[in-house]
Structure formats: C-alpha cells, structure tokens
Design an enzyme around this catalytic site. Structure first.
Site, PDB file in Angstrom:
ATOM      1  N   LYS A 196       0.819  -1.245   0.110  1.00  0.00           N
ATOM      2  CA  LYS A 196       0.037   0.147  -0.009  1.00  0.00           C
ATOM      3  C   LYS A 196       0.724   1.228  -0.220  1.00  0.00           C
ATOM      4  CE  LYS A 196      -4.073  -1.826   2.352  1.00  0.00           C
ATOM      5  NZ  LYS A 196      -5.089  -1.833   3.359  1.00  0.00           N
TER       6      LYS A 196
ATOM      7  N   LYS B 264      -5.134 -10.310  -6.734  1.00  0.00           N
ATOM      8  CA  LYS B 264      -6.081 -10.658  -5.589  1.00  0.00           C
ATOM      9  C   LYS B 264      -7.474  -9.511  -6.194  1.00  0.00           C
ATOM     10  CE  LYS B 264      -5.883  -8.339  -1.644  1.00  0.00           C
ATOM     11  NZ  LYS B 264      -5.620  -7.988  -0.352  1.00  0.00           N
TER      12      LYS B 264
ATOM     13  N   LYS C 270     -10.943  -4.142  -3.249  1.00  0.00           N
ATOM     14  CA  LYS C 270     -11.718  -2.791  -3.597  1.00  0.00           C
ATOM     15  C   LYS C 270     -10.947  -1.745  -4.041  1.00  0.00           C
ATOM     16  CE  LYS C 270     -13.898  -3.960   1.127  1.00  0.00           C
ATOM     17  NZ  LYS C 270     -13.658  -3.567   2.388  1.00  0.00           N
TER      18      LYS C 270
HETATM   19  P1  TYM Z   1     -10.661  -5.876   4.412  1.00  0.00           P
HETATM   20  O1  TYM Z   1     -11.677  -4.788   4.730  1.00  0.00           O
HETATM   21  O2  TYM Z   1      -9.484  -5.565   3.122  1.00  0.00           O
HETATM   22  O3  TYM Z   1     -11.326  -7.439   3.898  1.00  0.00           O
HETATM   23  C1  TYM Z   1     -12.194  -7.744   4.714  1.00  0.00           C
HETATM   24  C2  TYM Z   1     -12.244  -9.296   4.658  1.00  0.00           C
HETATM   25  O4  TYM Z   1     -12.230  -9.906   3.370  1.00  0.00           O
HETATM   26  C3  TYM Z   1     -11.107 -10.581   3.019  1.00  0.00           C
HETATM   27  N1  TYM Z   1     -10.646 -10.813   1.634  1.00  0.00           N
HETATM   28  C4  TYM Z   1     -10.533 -11.352   0.702  1.00  0.00           C
HETATM   29  N2  TYM Z   1     -10.664 -12.952   1.044  1.00  0.00           N
HETATM   30  C5  TYM Z   1     -10.639 -13.568  -0.267  1.00  0.00           C
HETATM   31  N3  TYM Z   1     -10.348 -13.032  -1.576  1.00  0.00           N
HETATM   32  C6  TYM Z   1     -10.075 -11.797  -1.687  1.00  0.00           C
HETATM   33  N4  TYM Z   1      -9.879 -11.221  -2.881  1.00  0.00           N
HETATM   34  C7  TYM Z   1     -10.168 -10.958  -0.550  1.00  0.00           C
HETATM   35  N5  TYM Z   1     -10.194  -9.672  -0.021  1.00  0.00           N
HETATM   36  C8  TYM Z   1     -10.394  -9.371   0.969  1.00  0.00           C
HETATM   37  C9  TYM Z   1     -10.059 -10.266   3.897  1.00  0.00           C
HETATM   38  O5  TYM Z   1      -8.921 -11.287   4.161  1.00  0.00           O
HETATM   39  C10 TYM Z   1     -10.772 -10.033   5.305  1.00  0.00           C
HETATM   40  O6  TYM Z   1     -11.126 -11.232   5.937  1.00  0.00           O
HETATM   41  N6  TYM Z   1      -7.528  -5.477   8.124  1.00  0.00           N
HETATM   42  C11 TYM Z   1      -8.742  -6.131   7.856  1.00  0.00           C
HETATM   43  C12 TYM Z   1      -9.850  -5.651   8.563  1.00  0.00           C
HETATM   44  C13 TYM Z   1      -9.647  -5.933  10.169  1.00  0.00           C
HETATM   45  C14 TYM Z   1      -9.717  -7.030  10.708  1.00  0.00           C
HETATM   46  C15 TYM Z   1      -9.690  -6.722  12.138  1.00  0.00           C
HETATM   47  C16 TYM Z   1     -10.061  -8.456  10.385  1.00  0.00           C
HETATM   48  C17 TYM Z   1      -9.533  -4.849  11.036  1.00  0.00           C
HETATM   49  N7  TYM Z   1      -9.365  -5.510  12.158  1.00  0.00           N
HETATM   50  C18 TYM Z   1      -9.803  -7.812  13.215  1.00  0.00           C
HETATM   51  C19 TYM Z   1     -10.256  -9.404  11.366  1.00  0.00           C
HETATM   52  C20 TYM Z   1     -10.186  -9.048  12.587  1.00  0.00           C
HETATM   53  C21 TYM Z   1      -9.191  -5.759   6.527  1.00  0.00           C
HETATM   54  O7  TYM Z   1      -8.626  -4.672   5.884  1.00  0.00           O
HETATM   55  O8  TYM Z   1      -9.859  -6.549   5.718  1.00  0.00           O
END
Ligand code: TYM
Length: 335
Positions: free
Chosen positions: A113, A198, A201
């Site tokens: 990022k 991947k 968003k």
């Molecule tokens: P975020 O918002 O990027 O994504 C949310 C969840 O979706 C999963 N994910 C995917 N899984 C499969 N294929 C993909 N292409 C894909 N893109 C996203 C992510 O692995 C995630 O599970 N840091 C985290 C959010 C967070 C969090 C937490 C998660 C903040 N605090 C505490 C668990 C526990 C994030 O940015 O996810």
C-alpha cells in the site's frame, strides 16, 4: 462449557465484493451458532488511506446492513462499529509502545500500500496492524476468520500478545492468543481481469470485481468481459490457467457443488457455455442478499438499534480488557 469467541471485521471502503464474502463473511455466517461472535465495521482502519468524509458514515452503515443481509444472526452475533468504542484507539496506543518498529515495516500489505501512496504515506498506514491487533485482543478472541491476505497481520497480533504477556504479565496471560481461521477454498478470490491478482476494493477497474450489491445486468456485463483463455475444456489447478481456476472456484462456492462435481461438469465446456452458467449462479446467490439488504435499510431505526446494542455489549468487554492491560502496565485507576 462456554462457547469460544470469534472476532472479525471489514473496512467500510466502498462496496463489499465476492472476495470479502467468500473469504470472510460467508464463513462467519456458516459457523456462527457454534461460537460467541463479534463482527465490527472497522471504520478507524478506513482512514489509513485517503478517504471521503462525506461518505464514511454512510459506508459504515451500509457494511453493517450487509452483514445482516448476508445472514449474520443477532441471536449468536454482535455487530458494532469500531469507532463507537474508544477502547480500540486506546489499546492501540498502549500496544504501539511495546511493538518494535521493524515488525511493522516488514508487513507485506504495508509495503504494497505504501508504494501506491507514493510520498504521502501516513503513520496510520504503518500502524494499521496494531489497531487490528487491538480489535482482536480486546475481545479475548479465540478465532479470527479472515481471507489469506490477513494471515501475516494475525501472526503479528499473536507476537504482540506474547510480547505483552512476557513483559507485563507477571506469569499470567493478560492477552489471549487468537488463532486464524482461514478456509482453503475462497481464501483468495482473484480479480476478474487478471487471475494472478487478488480481487480488491482498491483496484481502479470496476470490471475486476463483482460487488454484492451489483444489479444482475452489471454482473452479466462483468462476467461477459472477464478475462479467460483460448483453451476449450475447463480445469482447476492448472498454473498456466489462473483465470480458469478462479472462475471455476467461484462457480463451485456459489453453486454449493463439490470440486469433483464441477470438474466433471465443466471438463468439456467452452467459455461461451460456462459464462452464462456462472452468471446465473452468481445472480441467484446474490439476489437473496440484495433483497434482505433492502429490507434492513427500509426498516426505520432498525440498524441504529442493532449498532447501539452492539456498542453496549462489545464496549463492556472491551473496557474490561483495557482495564486489565492498564493495570498490568502499572497505570493508576481513574479517580
Ligand atoms: P478488508 O476490509 O480488506 O477485507 C475484509 C475481509 O475480506 C477478506 N478478503 C478476501 N478474501 C478472499 N479473497 C479476496 N480477494 C479478499 N479480499 C479481502 C480479507 O481477508 C478480510 O477477511 N485488516 C482487515 C480488517 C480488520 C480485521 C480486524 C479483520 C480490521 N480489524 C480484526 C479481522 C479481525 C482488512 O482490511 O480487511
């Protein structure tokens, strides 16, 4: 025996896509009756990259409504907004002070990022995994269901907890070590325009992802235009055919068929036959979610009451952990 606890979250940056659904939310829903679940909308994480203040609150509500629409059941689960519970920010500060800087500069997502941000890398982007560790550790979570891309952040969370307990626990476990819960299938859904990247968003191309709220005509268009290859006959697990593997996996997960069933069904198909099949499957999987989403949004005051209850319930647990951490660190009690 009391149920094990789950915590997970999604950032309110734009719409949720099939990667978020198949990598995370669908798994939250499937296992929810076995656990005591906490699902947050991580809006503090959303400002670690440039964000739009005019849409942050609305995006946060939309994600909470999508949790309900995807099948999160309030009988087993609590839904809340991260910024509504100040303990998340406070624990982040306390954990910052025991986290070595190089643990953060080594994080893959930070490096990726940061490159995209050029010279405007904020401290928040570097500190993002410590905030995530605070989210998890505040709730004594046993398991954290996420996609593959969050694995390193979970390892860091465990490292931070071990370090805290070692430095300040006086032989006691102050912070519980969480386990990642990463499914083999769906943990890494790939972009529709490049099967080696991947689904994300932040991809500038809307055609690269299917959003949970995309109307049928948009889904049809995106699948029609998605990248394929010139080979006839569709197979899983061919390293030369990443798009083929990804699209078959989407079909498998959303149709509920097994890998073997899909492999047999698609072995002789050409793309012209498979694409309409996938389109129909995606639309029928997303239609009930979209209908439920509309119903949740139309019920005046419902979402607010869910989030108010969530804040109360989650906030009480978070405050308790924070008090334990502050006491271990030697802070005086507030007068
Ligand atoms: P975020 O918002 O990027 O994504 C949310 C969840 O979706 C999963 N994910 C995917 N899984 C499969 N294929 C993909 N292409 C894909 N893109 C996203 C992510 O692995 C995630 O599970 N840091 C985290 C959010 C967070 C969090 C937490 C998660 C903040 N605090 C505490 C668990 C526990 C994030 O940015 O996810």
């Amino acid at each position: 025996m009391s149920k094990k606890r789950i915590l997970s979250g999604v950032q309110p940056t734009g719409n949720l896509h099939l990667g978020n659904y198949l990598g995370a939310i669908r798994n939250w829903v499937e296992g929810q009756s076995e656990y005591d679940n906490y699902f947050c909308v991580v809006d503090l994480h959303a400002i670690t990259v440039p964000h739009n203040p005019a849409t942050l609150a609305a995006d946060t509500y939309a994600i909470a409504a999508l949790y309900l629409a995807c099948g999160i059941d309030l009988e087993h689960s609590t839904i809340f907004v991260q910024s509504h519970i100040p303990a998340h920010s406070e624990l982040t500060w306390l954990l910052n002070c025991i986290t070595p800087l190089n643990w953060l500069t080594d994080m893959i997502q930070f490096k990726e990022k940061a490159v995209k941000q050029g010279e405007n890398v904020g401290t928040g982007l570097l500190d993002y995994p410590v905030l995530m560790a605070a989210d998890i550790l505040l709730y004594d979570a046993d398991k954290v269901p996420v996609g593959e891309d969050q694995k390193q952040h979970l390892e860091l969370t465990r490292d931070i907890a071990v370090r805290f307990n070692h430095l300040f626990g006086r032989g006691e476990t102050v912070l519980k070590l969480p386990e990642p819960l990463i499914r083999r299938e769906g943990a890494r859904v790939m972009s529709l325009t490049d099967g080696t990247n991947k689904m994300s968003k932040s991809d500038p191309s809307e055609l690269s992802r299917i959003n949970l709220l995309d109307p049928p005509e948009t889904i049809t268009k995106k699948i029609k235009r998605c990248k394929t290859d010139p080979v006839r006959g569709l197979t899983f697990d061919d390293p030369e055919r990443p798009e083929c593997h990804n699209l078959l996996t989407l079909y498998m997960l959303l149709s509920g068929k097994t890998k073997e069933e899909v492999a047999v069904e698609c072995q002789d198909l050409g793309w012209g036959q498979f694409k309409p099949l996938l389109t129909e499957t995606v639309i029928s999987a997303l239609t009930p979610i979209q209908e439920k989403y509309k119903a949740v949004r139309n019920e005046e005051g419902y979402l607010e009451s869910v989030l108010r209850d969530g804040r109360e319930k989650a906030g009480a647990i978070a405050e308790e952990t924070l008090a334990k951490v502050k006491s271990a660190l030697g802070y005086s009690k507030p007068l």
